[in-house]
Design a protein around this motif. Structure first.
Motif, PDB file in Angstrom:
ATOM      1  N   ARG A 135      44.140  45.252  58.172  1.00  0.00           N
ATOM      2  CA  ARG A 135      43.385  44.168  57.592  1.00  0.00           C
ATOM      3  C   ARG A 135      44.059  42.948  57.894  1.00  0.00           C
ATOM      4  O   ARG A 135      43.540  41.669  57.879  1.00  0.00           O
ATOM      5  CB  ARG A 135      42.229  44.050  56.551  1.00  0.00           C
ATOM      6  CG  ARG A 135      41.065  44.648  56.645  1.00  0.00           C
ATOM      7  CD  ARG A 135      42.046  46.518  57.166  1.00  0.00           C
ATOM      8  NE  ARG A 135      40.126  46.690  55.993  1.00  0.00           N
ATOM      9  CZ  ARG A 135      40.536  48.649  55.907  1.00  0.00           C
ATOM     10  NH1 ARG A 135      41.264  49.827  56.518  1.00  0.00           N
ATOM     11  NH2 ARG A 135      39.264  49.130  55.768  1.00  0.00           N
ATOM     12  N   LEU A 185      36.389  45.292  41.054  1.00  0.00           N
ATOM     13  CA  LEU A 185      35.292  44.732  42.009  1.00  0.00           C
ATOM     14  C   LEU A 185      34.722  43.679  42.259  1.00  0.00           C
ATOM     15  O   LEU A 185      34.152  42.920  42.985  1.00  0.00           O
ATOM     16  CB  LEU A 185      34.602  45.809  42.149  1.00  0.00           C
ATOM     17  CG  LEU A 185      34.961  47.323  42.779  1.00  0.00           C
ATOM     18  CD1 LEU A 185      34.159  48.553  42.626  1.00  0.00           C
ATOM     19  CD2 LEU A 185      35.301  47.484  44.014  1.00  0.00           C
ATOM     20  N   VAL A 217      39.157  35.959  51.271  1.00  0.00           N
ATOM     21  CA  VAL A 217      38.413  37.534  51.849  1.00  0.00           C
ATOM     22  C   VAL A 217      39.318  38.216  50.998  1.00  0.00           C
ATOM     23  O   VAL A 217      40.555  38.544  51.174  1.00  0.00           O
ATOM     24  CB  VAL A 217      38.438  37.894  53.155  1.00  0.00           C
ATOM     25  CG1 VAL A 217      37.929  38.688  53.462  1.00  0.00           C
ATOM     26  CG2 VAL A 217      37.924  36.347  53.891  1.00  0.00           C
ATOM     27  N   ARG A 238      44.033  36.300  52.638  1.00  0.00           N
ATOM     28  CA  ARG A 238      43.337  37.349  52.327  1.00  0.00           C
ATOM     29  C   ARG A 238      44.040  37.967  51.915  1.00  0.00           C
ATOM     30  O   ARG A 238      44.541  38.239  52.172  1.00  0.00           O
ATOM     31  CB  ARG A 238      43.080  37.918  54.095  1.00  0.00           C
ATOM     32  CG  ARG A 238      42.334  38.531  54.167  1.00  0.00           C
ATOM     33  CD  ARG A 238      42.601  39.987  55.755  1.00  0.00           C
ATOM     34  NE  ARG A 238      41.192  41.050  55.595  1.00  0.00           N
ATOM     35  CZ  ARG A 238      39.516  40.756  56.219  1.00  0.00           C
ATOM     36  NH1 ARG A 238      39.666  39.159  56.960  1.00  0.00           N
ATOM     37  NH2 ARG A 238      38.636  42.053  56.534  1.00  0.00           N
ATOM     38  N   VAL A 272      44.008  42.490  50.588  1.00  0.00           N
ATOM     39  CA  VAL A 272      43.695  43.963  50.159  1.00  0.00           C
ATOM     40  C   VAL A 272      44.357  43.747  48.607  1.00  0.00           C
ATOM     41  O   VAL A 272      45.428  44.178  48.954  1.00  0.00           O
ATOM     42  CB  VAL A 272      43.454  44.190  51.506  1.00  0.00           C
ATOM     43  CG1 VAL A 272      43.819  46.395  51.190  1.00  0.00           C
ATOM     44  CG2 VAL A 272      43.250  44.158  52.686  1.00  0.00           C
ATOM     45  N   LEU A 285      33.155  43.943  45.162  1.00  0.00           N
ATOM     46  CA  LEU A 285      34.277  43.727  46.985  1.00  0.00           C
ATOM     47  C   LEU A 285      34.400  44.784  47.207  1.00  0.00           C
ATOM     48  O   LEU A 285      34.066  46.310  46.792  1.00  0.00           O
ATOM     49  CB  LEU A 285      36.341  43.517  46.155  1.00  0.00           C
ATOM     50  CG  LEU A 285      36.172  42.382  45.367  1.00  0.00           C
ATOM     51  CD1 LEU A 285      37.801  42.291  45.165  1.00  0.00           C
ATOM     52  CD2 LEU A 285      35.881  40.939  46.215  1.00  0.00           C
ATOM     53  N   PRO A 286      34.878  44.817  48.691  1.00  0.00           N
ATOM     54  CA  PRO A 286      34.103  46.398  49.361  1.00  0.00           C
ATOM     55  C   PRO A 286      35.245  47.148  49.090  1.00  0.00           C
ATOM     56  O   PRO A 286      36.075  47.055  49.192  1.00  0.00           O
ATOM     57  CB  PRO A 286      34.163  45.518  50.663  1.00  0.00           C
ATOM     58  CG  PRO A 286      34.181  44.056  50.976  1.00  0.00           C
ATOM     59  CD  PRO A 286      34.722  43.526  49.537  1.00  0.00           C
ATOM     60  N   LEU A 287      34.576  48.371  48.396  1.00  0.00           N
ATOM     61  CA  LEU A 287      35.253  49.639  48.522  1.00  0.00           C
ATOM     62  C   LEU A 287      35.976  50.231  49.629  1.00  0.00           C
ATOM     63  O   LEU A 287      34.990  50.652  50.187  1.00  0.00           O
ATOM     64  CB  LEU A 287      35.580  50.343  47.311  1.00  0.00           C
ATOM     65  CG  LEU A 287      36.464  51.601  46.592  1.00  0.00           C
ATOM     66  CD1 LEU A 287      37.721  51.318  46.354  1.00  0.00           C
ATOM     67  CD2 LEU A 287      35.025  52.258  46.098  1.00  0.00           C
ATOM     68  N   THR A 288      36.957  51.153  49.898  1.00  0.00           N
ATOM     69  CA  THR A 288      37.243  51.869  50.966  1.00  0.00           C
ATOM     70  C   THR A 288      37.946  53.243  49.996  1.00  0.00           C
ATOM     71  O   THR A 288      39.072  53.092  49.611  1.00  0.00           O
ATOM     72  CB  THR A 288      38.728  51.607  52.153  1.00  0.00           C
ATOM     73  OG1 THR A 288      37.858  50.616  52.582  1.00  0.00           O
ATOM     74  CG2 THR A 288      38.643  52.869  53.029  1.00  0.00           C
ATOM     75  N   GLU A 307      39.050  42.713  49.843  1.00  0.00           N
ATOM     76  CA  GLU A 307      39.274  43.752  49.339  1.00  0.00           C
ATOM     77  C   GLU A 307      39.705  45.094  48.445  1.00  0.00           C
ATOM     78  O   GLU A 307      40.958  44.928  48.125  1.00  0.00           O
ATOM     79  CB  GLU A 307      38.185  45.183  51.121  1.00  0.00           C
ATOM     80  CG  GLU A 307      39.687  44.788  51.982  1.00  0.00           C
ATOM     81  CD  GLU A 307      39.259  45.203  52.962  1.00  0.00           C
ATOM     82  OE1 GLU A 307      38.834  46.158  53.145  1.00  0.00           O
ATOM     83  OE2 GLU A 307      39.570  44.990  53.829  1.00  0.00           O
TER      84      GLU A 307
END
Length: 392
Positions: A133, A67, A74, A45, A47, A102-105, A76
């Motif tokens: 995470r 992205l 996995v 994973r 990040v 990819l998920p974005l915060t 993000e």
């Protein structure tokens, strides 16, 4: 022999040593290490943490590339909006909605506390959020860095296959304008001369550095190294990060990128001047003695050869002309591979003494700014000299 001839011979001796004894810094073949066993059995994973301050101008060129990463595991993206006034955070959300991937915060930590530089304050919050995470790796990348779709996959594969704790690539900087062609390849050339990549990548390293635009960092190593708290005041944060990782026993690799590019433009000399001057004196530990030594060294190594050649020919000093000419030729020859890497014409190589003179002036200007209280200024913030404890 004349004094000029002695200086020319001294410069030639230095260039002979730089050619053979400084880790072959001039070669450009340090690329991502091979993956001996092919793709990993398990994709960890990851990040991605992106500190961003007033980056609306470049974000549409860089964020979509993150992205769109083709990563089998996995992953993000966390973008930390570091007090932007140009709508960087809102733009990032809009780009994620438009491009997907990819998920974005997006988070905003507020103004830095005393004793923190802005980028490291942003990284502190981004990394803390990322650790929740429980990723095995963190990709720390600047907001102006664009990645090819397989960039993350290749970085992770290289790190896992070779047991590396920090994998860093020197992003290929933009080279479009006249001043970018003159100054940018030399910037990377000088960096490699100061921190030879081969020395960094040895099992028993002789140097330590990283390139802050693209750093894949093992999370447990970051925790063991106390990053970023231990380097919270660092202006040259990438080198400080590498040193902290090395002190914690981590293995480091640094090389030139093939799939990672900076999209930030530096069209004029003024922009490039500020980019160099904001950290040059910090690189010298804010030491007047090191400043004098650096200026003298640049003059002897880069300025004496062409001066000796011209003056020797004009004044009939054969030794000065010969030694200066050979030193200048060696200098240009070592610069050639970097120009080829940047796809620039080789006729720029003999102009390296002029570029070095510009860097000399930038370094002096950096010291003047510091002593006038302007220190390392970047995007509306000025950082004073760090306390000694920040480099422990």
């Amino acid at each position: 022999m004349s004094t000029l001839a002695w200086f020319a011979l001294g410069s030639l001796a230095v260039w002979a040593w730089l050619l053979l004894g400084q880790g072959f810094f001039w070669r450009t073949d340090q690329r991502l290490p091979p993956v001996p066993r092919g793709r990993p059995d398990r994709w960890p994973r990851v990040v991605v943490v992106v500190p961003a301050r007033d980056e609306a101008g470049v974000l549409p060129l860089s964020l979509p590339s993150l992205l769109a990463q083709d990563y089998p595991g996995v992953a993000e993206v966390i973008l930390v909006d570091d007090g932007s006034t140009d709508g960087t955070g809102k733009l990032a959300v809009g780009l994620a909605g438009r491009y997907g991937g990819l998920p974005l915060t997006v988070v905003s930590p507020g103004e830095p506390e005393a004793g923190w530089t802005g980028k490291l304050w942003a990284l502190r919050h981004g990394m803390a959020l990322a650790r929740a995470r429980e990723p095995e790796f963190l990709l720390l990348t600047d907001a102006d860095i664009a990645h090819e779709p397989d960039s993350l996959r290749l970085l992770v594969a290289a790190a896992t296959a070779n047991g590396l704790d920090l994998v860093s690539q020197m992003a290929r900087l933009r080279v479009a304008s006249f001043w970018e062609r003159l100054v940018v390849p030399a910037f990377v050339y000088f960096f490699a001369q100061l921190y030879p990549f081969r020395w960094i990548n040895r099992r028993r390293p002789l140097a330590t550095a990283a390139a802050g635009g693209c750093v894949l960092l093992r999370t447990e190593t970051a925790v063991a190294a106390g990053v970023p708290e231990v380097i919270r005041q660092a202006v040259i944060d990438d080198v400080s990060l590498a040193r902290a990782v090395r002190r914690a026993g981590g293995r480091i690799w640094l090389g030139l990128a093939e799939r990672v590019d900076s999209v930030r433009p530096y069209p004029g000399l003024g922009e490039l001047w500020r980019m160099v001057a904001r950290s040059a004196y910090a690189q010298l530990r804010h030491s007047p003695l090191l400043l004098v030594g650096t200026v003298a060294g640049l003059a002897v190594v880069y300025l004496v050869p062409p001066a000796a050649l011209v003056a020797g020919v004009a004044g009939g000093d054969a030794v000065a002309a010969w030694a200066g000419g050979v030193a200048w030729a060696v200098m240009a020859g070592t610069y050639g591979p970097m120009l080829r890497y940047y796809r620039q014409p080789l006729w720029l190589a003999p102009l390296l003494p002029f570029t070095a003179f510009l860097y000399l002036l930038m370094t002096v200007d950096s010291a003047v700014r510091h002593h006038r209280g302007r220190g390392a200024a970047w995007k509306g913030r000025t950082y004073a000299r760090p306390e000694a404890t920040s480099e422990r």
